[in-house]
Enzyme design. Structure first.
Site, PDB file in Angstrom:
ATOM      1  N   HIS A  16     -12.674 -26.930 -18.767  1.00  0.00           N
ATOM      2  CA  HIS A  16     -13.643 -28.029 -18.602  1.00  0.00           C
ATOM      3  C   HIS A  16     -12.910 -29.196 -17.949  1.00  0.00           C
ATOM      4  CE1 HIS A  16     -17.215 -30.488 -20.231  1.00  0.00           C
ATOM      5  NE2 HIS A  16     -16.514 -31.301 -19.441  1.00  0.00           N
ATOM      6  N   HIS A  18     -13.026 -32.448 -14.837  1.00  0.00           N
ATOM      7  CA  HIS A  18     -13.707 -33.267 -13.827  1.00  0.00           C
ATOM      8  C   HIS A  18     -12.712 -33.586 -12.724  1.00  0.00           C
ATOM      9  CE1 HIS A  18     -17.300 -33.980 -16.301  1.00  0.00           C
ATOM     10  NE2 HIS A  18     -16.440 -33.877 -17.302  1.00  0.00           N
ATOM     11  N   LYS A  99     -23.692 -25.672 -15.638  1.00  0.00           N
ATOM     12  CA  LYS A  99     -23.531 -26.708 -16.661  1.00  0.00           C
ATOM     13  C   LYS A  99     -24.844 -27.429 -16.902  1.00  0.00           C
ATOM     14  CE  LYS A  99     -21.459 -29.786 -19.327  1.00  0.00           C
ATOM     15  NZ  LYS A  99     -20.468 -30.777 -18.942  1.00  0.00           N
ATOM     16  N   HIS A 138     -23.478 -29.645 -22.426  1.00  0.00           N
ATOM     17  CA  HIS A 138     -23.070 -30.909 -23.052  1.00  0.00           C
ATOM     18  C   HIS A 138     -24.060 -31.133 -24.186  1.00  0.00           C
ATOM     19  CE1 HIS A 138     -21.395 -35.152 -22.842  1.00  0.00           C
ATOM     20  NE2 HIS A 138     -22.313 -35.184 -23.803  1.00  0.00           N
ATOM     21  N   HIS A 172     -16.740 -29.262 -25.196  1.00  0.00           N
ATOM     22  CA  HIS A 172     -16.019 -30.354 -25.872  1.00  0.00           C
ATOM     23  C   HIS A 172     -16.578 -30.674 -27.249  1.00  0.00           C
ATOM     24  CE1 HIS A 172     -19.358 -32.488 -24.094  1.00  0.00           C
ATOM     25  NE2 HIS A 172     -18.819 -32.548 -22.899  1.00  0.00           N
ATOM     26  N   ASP A 244     -11.664 -31.679 -20.542  1.00  0.00           N
ATOM     27  CA  ASP A 244     -12.634 -32.735 -20.224  1.00  0.00           C
ATOM     28  C   ASP A 244     -11.912 -33.947 -19.645  1.00  0.00           C
ATOM     29  OD1 ASP A 244     -15.114 -33.808 -19.821  1.00  0.00           O
ATOM     30  OD2 ASP A 244     -15.415 -34.458 -21.886  1.00  0.00           O
TER      31      ASP A 244
HETATM   32  O1  DOR Z   1     -16.415 -38.934 -21.461  1.00  0.00           O
HETATM   33  C1  DOR Z   1     -16.977 -38.232 -20.633  1.00  0.00           C
HETATM   34  N1  DOR Z   1     -16.747 -38.406 -19.312  1.00  0.00           N
HETATM   35  N2  DOR Z   1     -17.829 -37.296 -21.041  1.00  0.00           N
HETATM   36  C2  DOR Z   1     -18.580 -36.599 -20.189  1.00  0.00           C
HETATM   37  O2  DOR Z   1     -19.335 -35.776 -20.626  1.00  0.00           O
HETATM   38  C3  DOR Z   1     -18.512 -36.867 -18.740  1.00  0.00           C
HETATM   39  C4  DOR Z   1     -17.225 -37.446 -18.371  1.00  0.00           C
HETATM   40  C5  DOR Z   1     -17.229 -38.033 -16.973  1.00  0.00           C
HETATM   41  O3  DOR Z   1     -17.697 -37.348 -16.059  1.00  0.00           O
HETATM   42  O4  DOR Z   1     -16.739 -39.138 -16.793  1.00  0.00           O
HETATM   43 ZN    ZN Z   2     -17.014 -33.261 -19.156  1.00  0.00          ZN
END
Ligand code: DOR
Ligand code: ZN
Length: 342
Positions: A16, A18, A99, A138, A172, A244
């Site tokens: 997971h 970003h 997702k 999520h 998460h 995450d």
């Molecule tokens: O804290 C988070 N940041 N939780 C999420 O689900 C998305 C992520 C983000 O993309 O910044």
């Molecule tokens: Zn995330």
């Protein structure tokens, strides 16, 4: 894991992640690609990744940002109830999962799902089950912030029983309620972050407010963290490491109106090693948590990469190109000694 000077991890996976886009992608992608073999890449760009063209173009941009590192980005689409079987079949080979975000629940999730009507979701979710495309979720309602995930468990249960052939990944997880749900349904799995194994709400807001520890879902109570730790340290086959790691520029975190997300990509393996050692958990459980379980759950073949960590102080930088990591300025017990490709 006994106290040790050196440990070896094979093909670590971040299930997971970003990676963002544009300059941020260019700046931070290598921080994951250096030590992880592969990662599930989240689709919450602006606009969200939701077509075959968008997902293939995004993958190309990621590969360019990663450069010569051995690293596979496992791509995802942003779930829309309107996805039909023909579309899903056409995109199946370009993605590893889809997702689902509840509408507006976190960063760039405005186009997500509202209401969880099984019949409305049935065509898309039946097709995903048939095509063996896992659904990553999520899982938060828009209720009181500390209760959002626990309230969502009934939605997980509804989905898991209505779509028994669909693999559902509870992303998460932060609560004992989610951990308990894992055992009740064969088709429920979960990712766990390193920050939710280490912190509780006290670390975020118990003293001076810590914006770099603020994320969604928010860190919960000590008993929740204990339940997560127990699963991770046991290498329980239904849980996988998913960082995450969610970079935001420093000015977006240290602001009136702090963006949610903890940036852990460059320190995740060091922290996991320290955590497993501290709790005397077997190395094989760490290997299962950071790679083996995910390979089985997702039935994926992963690029070979061997990461050697040594017990040597690692001073966490104040920032990585303008993104402040968790534990910035602090010292970790383990460092990355060597990464072997192939
Ligand atoms: O804290 C988070 N940041 N939780 C999420 O689900 C998305 C992520 C983000 O993309 O910044
Ligand atoms: Zn995330």
């Amino acid at each position: 894991m006994p106290s040790t000077n050196q440990i070896t991890l094979n093909a670590p996976l971040d299930m997971h992640l970003h990676l963002r886009d544009g300059e941020m992608l260019e700046n931070i992608a290598k921080e994951s690609a250096r030590t992880f073999s592969a990662a599930i890449v989240m689709p919450n760009l602006v606009p969200p990744v939701s077509t075959k063209e968008e997902v293939t173009a995004y993958k190309t941009r990621i590969m360019n940002a990663v450069g010569s590192e051995t690293f596979t980005p496992y791509m995802t689409l942003f779930f829309k109830p309107g996805y039909d079987k023909a579309f899903l079949a056409s995109v199946k080979d370009d993605i590893t999962a889809i997702k689902l975000y509840p509408a507006g629940i976190t960063t760039n999730s405005e186009g997500g799902v509202s209401g969880f009507d099984v019949e409305e979701l049935r065509p898309a979710l039946d097709a995903m089950a048939e095509l063996d495309i896992p659904l990553c979720v999520h899982g938060e309602t828009n209720g009181f912030v500390m209760d959002r995930e626990a309230e969502f468990v009934s939605i997980y249960e509804k989905l898991a029983s209505a779509f028994p052939k669909l693999k559902i990944i509870m992303e998460h997880i932060t609560t004992k309620a989610s951990v308990d749900a894992l055992d009740r349904f064969e088709n429920l799995y979960a990712t766990i972050t390193i920050h939710h194994l280490l912190i509780t709400l006290d670390d975020v807001a118990g003293g001076m407010l810590q914006p770099h520890l603020f994320c969604k879902p928010i860190a919960k109570r000590p008993e929740d963290r204990e339940a997560l730790l127990k699963m991770a340290l046991a290498g329980h086959p239904k849980v996988m490491f998913g960082s995450d790691s969610a970079p935001h520029p420093k000015h977006a975190k240290e602001a009136c109106g702090c963006a949610a997300g903890v940036f852990t990509a460059p320190i995740a393996l060091q922290l996991l090693t320290e955590l497993f050692e501290k709790n005397s958990a077997p190395l094989e459980n760490l290997q299962a948590f950071v790679s083996g379980n995910a390979q089985k759950i997702y039935t994926i073949k992963v690029p070979q990469k061997t990461v050697i960590l040594e017990k040597k102080a690692f001073h966490v930088p104040a920032d990585y190109k303008g993104v402040v990591p968790m534990y910035a300025g602090e010292t970790l017990a383990y460092s990355i000694k060597e990464v072997r490709h192939g």
